[in-house]
Motif scaffolding. Structure first.
Motif, PDB file in Angstrom:
ATOM      1  N   LEU A  54       8.376 -12.032  -8.074  1.00 53.22           N
ATOM      2  CA  LEU A  54       7.150 -11.495  -8.667  1.00 53.22           C
ATOM      3  C   LEU A  54       6.837 -12.170  -9.998  1.00 53.22           C
ATOM      4  CD1 LEU A  54       7.656  -7.698  -7.903  1.00 53.22           C
ATOM      5  CD2 LEU A  54       5.908  -9.186  -6.909  1.00 53.22           C
ATOM      6  N   LEU A  55       7.861 -12.409 -10.811  1.00 54.94           N
ATOM      7  CA  LEU A  55       7.641 -13.068 -12.100  1.00 54.94           C
ATOM      8  C   LEU A  55       7.143 -14.493 -11.910  1.00 54.94           C
ATOM      9  CD1 LEU A  55      10.739 -11.862 -14.172  1.00 54.94           C
ATOM     10  CD2 LEU A  55       8.356 -11.136 -14.427  1.00 54.94           C
ATOM     11  N   ALA A  56       7.616 -15.158 -10.868  1.00 59.38           N
ATOM     12  CA  ALA A  56       7.189 -16.542 -10.612  1.00 59.38           C
ATOM     13  C   ALA A  56       5.708 -16.620 -10.275  1.00 59.38           C
ATOM     14  CB  ALA A  56       8.019 -17.132  -9.478  1.00 59.38           C
ATOM     15  N   GLN A  57       5.137 -15.521  -9.813  1.00 60.86           N
ATOM     16  CA  GLN A  57       3.725 -15.504  -9.437  1.00 60.86           C
ATOM     17  C   GLN A  57       2.802 -15.129 -10.590  1.00 60.86           C
ATOM     18  OE1 GLN A  57       3.168 -12.976  -5.956  1.00 60.86           O
ATOM     19  NE2 GLN A  57       5.143 -13.625  -5.128  1.00 60.86           N
ATOM     20  N   LEU A  58       3.379 -14.769 -11.733  1.00 59.92           N
ATOM     21  CA  LEU A  58       2.553 -14.343 -12.863  1.00 59.92           C
ATOM     22  C   LEU A  58       1.789 -15.525 -13.449  1.00 59.92           C
ATOM     23  CD1 LEU A  58       4.988 -11.950 -14.783  1.00 59.92           C
ATOM     24  CD2 LEU A  58       3.092 -11.329 -13.264  1.00 59.92           C
ATOM     25  N   GLU A 111       0.382  -3.648 -12.419  1.00 58.95           N
ATOM     26  CA  GLU A 111      -0.138  -4.132 -11.141  1.00 58.95           C
ATOM     27  C   GLU A 111       0.667  -5.288 -10.585  1.00 58.95           C
ATOM     28  OE1 GLU A 111      -4.266  -6.000  -9.225  1.00 58.95           O
ATOM     29  OE2 GLU A 111      -4.121  -5.604 -11.370  1.00 58.95           O
ATOM     30  N   GLN A 112       1.148  -6.167 -11.453  1.00 58.01           N
ATOM     31  CA  GLN A 112       1.752  -7.413 -10.981  1.00 58.01           C
ATOM     32  C   GLN A 112       3.278  -7.406 -10.966  1.00 58.01           C
ATOM     33  OE1 GLN A 112      -1.093  -9.413 -13.845  1.00 58.01           O
ATOM     34  NE2 GLN A 112      -1.038 -11.014 -12.286  1.00 58.01           N
ATOM     35  N   TYR A 113       3.884  -6.343 -11.497  1.00 59.39           N
ATOM     36  CA  TYR A 113       5.353  -6.337 -11.546  1.00 59.39           C
ATOM     37  C   TYR A 113       5.938  -4.941 -11.305  1.00 59.39           C
ATOM     38  CZ  TYR A 113      10.075  -7.533 -13.218  1.00 59.39           C
ATOM     39  OH  TYR A 113      11.433  -7.745 -13.321  1.00 59.39           O
ATOM     40  N   ALA A 114       5.629  -3.989 -12.169  1.00 59.05           N
ATOM     41  CA  ALA A 114       6.265  -2.669 -12.075  1.00 59.05           C
ATOM     42  C   ALA A 114       5.879  -1.924 -10.815  1.00 59.05           C
ATOM     43  CB  ALA A 114       5.913  -1.824 -13.299  1.00 59.05           C
ATOM     44  N   GLU A 115       4.642  -2.099 -10.341  1.00 60.95           N
ATOM     45  CA  GLU A 115       4.197  -1.375  -9.161  1.00 60.95           C
ATOM     46  C   GLU A 115       4.695  -1.989  -7.855  1.00 60.95           C
ATOM     47  OE1 GLU A 115       0.302   0.977  -9.197  1.00 60.95           O
ATOM     48  OE2 GLU A 115      -0.184  -0.803  -8.014  1.00 60.95           O
ATOM     49  N   PRO A 116       4.552  -3.291  -7.645  1.00 61.54           N
ATOM     50  CA  PRO A 116       5.008  -3.842  -6.367  1.00 61.54           C
ATOM     51  C   PRO A 116       6.525  -3.850  -6.195  1.00 61.54           C
ATOM     52  CG  PRO A 116       4.166  -5.593  -7.793  1.00 61.54           C
ATOM     53  CD  PRO A 116       3.819  -4.287  -8.449  1.00 61.54           C
ATOM     54  N   LEU A 117       7.284  -3.979  -7.273  1.00 64.83           N
ATOM     55  CA  LEU A 117       8.740  -4.114  -7.117  1.00 64.83           C
ATOM     56  C   LEU A 117       9.393  -2.888  -6.481  1.00 64.83           C
ATOM     57  CD1 LEU A 117      11.286  -5.784  -7.491  1.00 64.83           C
ATOM     58  CD2 LEU A 117      11.463  -4.885  -9.826  1.00 64.83           C
ATOM     59  N   LEU A 165      12.820  -9.381 -16.463  1.00 65.13           N
ATOM     60  CA  LEU A 165      11.588  -9.610 -17.226  1.00 65.13           C
ATOM     61  C   LEU A 165      11.896 -10.162 -18.615  1.00 65.13           C
ATOM     62  CD1 LEU A 165       8.493  -9.269 -17.588  1.00 65.13           C
ATOM     63  CD2 LEU A 165       8.966  -6.942 -18.402  1.00 65.13           C
ATOM     64  N   LEU A 166      12.874  -9.561 -19.296  1.00 63.59           N
ATOM     65  CA  LEU A 166      13.197  -9.996 -20.665  1.00 63.59           C
ATOM     66  C   LEU A 166      13.869 -11.364 -20.670  1.00 63.59           C
ATOM     67  CD1 LEU A 166      14.450  -6.605 -22.130  1.00 63.59           C
ATOM     68  CD2 LEU A 166      12.203  -7.669 -22.412  1.00 63.59           C
ATOM     69  N   GLY A 167      14.540 -11.721 -19.573  1.00 68.75           N
ATOM     70  CA  GLY A 167      15.126 -13.054 -19.487  1.00 68.75           C
ATOM     71  C   GLY A 167      14.056 -14.135 -19.479  1.00 68.75           C
ATOM     72  N   ARG A 168      12.893 -13.809 -18.914  1.00 70.23           N
ATOM     73  CA  ARG A 168      11.804 -14.781 -18.864  1.00 70.23           C
ATOM     74  C   ARG A 168      10.874 -14.647 -20.066  1.00 70.23           C
ATOM     75  NH1 ARG A 168       8.815 -17.158 -13.728  1.00 70.23           N
ATOM     76  NH2 ARG A 168      11.004 -17.084 -13.125  1.00 70.23           N
ATOM     77  N   HIS A 169      10.633 -13.414 -20.494  1.00 70.46           N
ATOM     78  CA  HIS A 169       9.728 -13.148 -21.621  1.00 70.46           C
ATOM     79  C   HIS A 169      10.445 -12.244 -22.623  1.00 70.46           C
ATOM     80  CE1 HIS A 169       6.461 -15.011 -19.437  1.00 70.46           C
ATOM     81  NE2 HIS A 169       6.563 -14.138 -18.455  1.00 70.46           N
ATOM     82  N   PRO A 170      11.274 -12.812 -23.488  1.00 71.45           N
ATOM     83  CA  PRO A 170      12.078 -11.981 -24.401  1.00 71.45           C
ATOM     84  C   PRO A 170      11.248 -11.188 -25.396  1.00 71.45           C
ATOM     85  CG  PRO A 170      12.346 -14.317 -24.897  1.00 71.45           C
ATOM     86  CD  PRO A 170      11.609 -14.241 -23.609  1.00 71.45           C
ATOM     87  N   GLY A 225       1.786   8.291 -16.140  1.00 69.59           N
ATOM     88  CA  GLY A 225       1.976   6.850 -16.081  1.00 69.59           C
ATOM     89  C   GLY A 225       0.733   6.099 -16.522  1.00 69.59           C
ATOM     90  N   PHE A 226       0.802   4.772 -16.406  1.00 68.81           N
ATOM     91  CA  PHE A 226      -0.290   3.895 -16.824  1.00 68.81           C
ATOM     92  C   PHE A 226      -0.992   3.291 -15.618  1.00 68.81           C
ATOM     93  CE2 PHE A 226       2.055   4.120 -20.742  1.00 68.81           C
ATOM     94  CZ  PHE A 226       1.077   3.983 -21.730  1.00 68.81           C
ATOM     95  N   GLU A 227      -2.312   3.242 -15.699  1.00 67.91           N
ATOM     96  CA  GLU A 227      -3.103   2.497 -14.703  1.00 67.91           C
ATOM     97  C   GLU A 227      -2.995   1.006 -14.983  1.00 67.91           C
ATOM     98  OE1 GLU A 227      -7.145   3.747 -14.666  1.00 67.91           O
ATOM     99  OE2 GLU A 227      -6.716   5.648 -13.657  1.00 67.91           O
ATOM    100  N   ARG A 228      -3.082   0.657 -16.256  1.00 70.94           N
ATOM    101  CA  ARG A 228      -3.002  -0.747 -16.675  1.00 70.94           C
ATOM    102  C   ARG A 228      -2.137  -0.852 -17.923  1.00 70.94           C
ATOM    103  NH1 ARG A 228      -6.435  -4.712 -15.647  1.00 70.94           N
ATOM    104  NH2 ARG A 228      -6.794  -5.260 -17.826  1.00 70.94           N
ATOM    105  N   LEU A 229      -1.317  -1.878 -17.961  1.00 68.49           N
ATOM    106  CA  LEU A 229      -0.566  -2.187 -19.167  1.00 68.49           C
ATOM    107  C   LEU A 229      -0.513  -3.702 -19.263  1.00 68.49           C
ATOM    108  CD1 LEU A 229       1.020  -1.162 -21.611  1.00 68.49           C
ATOM    109  CD2 LEU A 229       3.084  -1.179 -20.197  1.00 68.49           C
ATOM    110  N   VAL A 230      -1.503  -4.247 -19.965  1.00 68.97           N
ATOM    111  CA  VAL A 230      -1.601  -5.705 -20.081  1.00 68.97           C
ATOM    112  C   VAL A 230      -0.751  -6.150 -21.265  1.00 68.97           C
ATOM    113  CG1 VAL A 230      -3.161  -7.656 -20.421  1.00 68.97           C
ATOM    114  CG2 VAL A 230      -3.929  -5.657 -19.112  1.00 68.97           C
TER     115      VAL A 230
END
Length: 358
Positions: free
Chosen positions: A83-87, A96-102, A326-331, A348-353
């Motif tokens: 998932l991180l590789a697709q960001l 939407e792109q990480y916490a929800e699909p995982l 996540l922190l390994g890629r984006h500390p 919870g959050f709908e969006r967390l950009v």
């Protein structure tokens, strides 16, 4: 709500542990319209009491105890890395792109849901759990009935396939689960799988998003060494305490009961407010401060007593791995936009950009 509310840690804990208070499911009416929704709850661990609860939990815990959770650890990391590789470069919506699909991918793998069908799970789950809120609309109720019917029919078909062609997954174990001559009924099997799919990712999505927001927006944000497993485990516990994913868990008095000095008559409802209990200054020093080093951290995010979340080990493992990855890629991340869901019970959050810093 015509419900007593327990806000302190001791009081909420007493509500959750008192065996005179039960999870008593009241069928929704008209029952002909709500038939599937009603039995999905009445035949689940969450909404049953002993002796039925004891029996169901014994059968389900036996399946969970066969190494399913720990064997998933490498696969959870692999899914998180994918998932991180697709960001995209720059900012991204971590919900939407990480916490929800995982978590959906993880619980689907655990239960053996085919990859082609996994996109169905989150919409069904979100429609059903909207019924737990206090301000539902008629349209949301209709959507919950439809989702319950479709979800149950899907799991019934998948379970029938597993009965004929067993696999290396939890659904197969649930189909085969026995305690002597006892086994899950058809409704109990489907209700258990649907509960695991719903609870197995709702808490993880919200726990991750809420906790990450709390940490990233904390004054003088405390640093955490993502390479230290113990430090990450403490961070996970503070995620769950500081902004709990589940805020209200209800009980009903089964007999005349006194809790925290309040007299309850049979049928009276009382709810533990878990978010409030987890900020109780009598238990947590400086409770509003996000402290990733907090230890001990006796939060009630997973409940307590006989209804303590059976999926807590999976949720903790999943949160730890997804955070570490996540922190390994984006500390260092910074919050760009945060939009909360208009809900109370499941918070919870709908969006967390977020944006990679530096």
């Amino acid at each position: 709500m015509r419900t007593w509310l327990a806000t302190g840690h001791a009081e909420a804990g007493a509500v959750l542990r008192d065996r005179r208070l039960g999870r008593i499911f009241g069928p929704r009416t008209p029952e002909a319209e709500w038939d599937t929704f009603n039995w999905l709850h009445a035949d689940s661990i969450l909404d049953s009491e002993p002796p039925k609860h004891t029996r169901l939990r014994r059968l389900v815990a036996g399946a969970f105890g066969r190494g399913h959770v720990q064997r998933l650890a490498p696969r959870i990391e692999e899914l998180a890395q994918g998932l991180l590789a697709q960001l995209p470069d720059g900012s991204f919506d971590v919900i939407e792109q990480y916490a929800e699909p995982l978590p959906v991918l993880v619980i689907a793998e655990l239960l053996g849901v085919p990859e082609a069908d996994r996109h169905l799970l989150r919409p069904w789950s979100q429609a059903i759990v909207r019924m737990y809120e206090v301000d539902r609309t008629p349209a949301e109720e209709a959507a919950a009935r439809t989702a319950a019917g479709e979800f149950a029919a899907y799991v019934e078909e998948l379970a029938a396939h597993r009965a004929k062609a067993p696999g290396e997954d939890l659904l197969t174990d649930l189909v085969q689960a026995r305690d002597g001559s006892d086994r899950l009924s058809a409704h109990e099997l489907v209700a258990t799988a649907v509960l695991l799919l719903n609870a197995g990712h709702e808490a993880s999505v919200n726990g991750f998003g809420n906790g990450l927001h709390s940490w990233l927006t904390a004054p003088a944000r405390p640093a955490v060494d993502a390479t230290d497993p113990a430090a990450v485990d403490r961070l996970v516990e503070e995620f769950l305490r500081h902004d709990s994913p589940l805020h209200l868990f209800e009980r009903t008095a089964k007999e005349p009961t006194s809790v925290a000095g309040v007299e309850l008559a049979p049928g009276d409802k009382v709810a533990a407010l878990l978010g409030a209990a987890n900020r109780d200054p009598a238990v947590f020093a400086d409770p509003n401060r996000f402290d990733p080093t907090r230890d001990p951290n006796p939060h009630l995010a997973f409940g307590a007593g006989i209804h303590f979340c059976i999926g807590a080990p999976l949720a903790r493992l999943e949160l730890a791995i997804s955070l570490r990855t996540l922190l390994g890629r984006h500390p260092r991340l910074e919050v760009v936009e945060a939009v909360q869901r208009p809900t109370f019970v499941l918070r919870g959050f709908e969006r967390l950009v977020v944006s990679p810093a530096g």
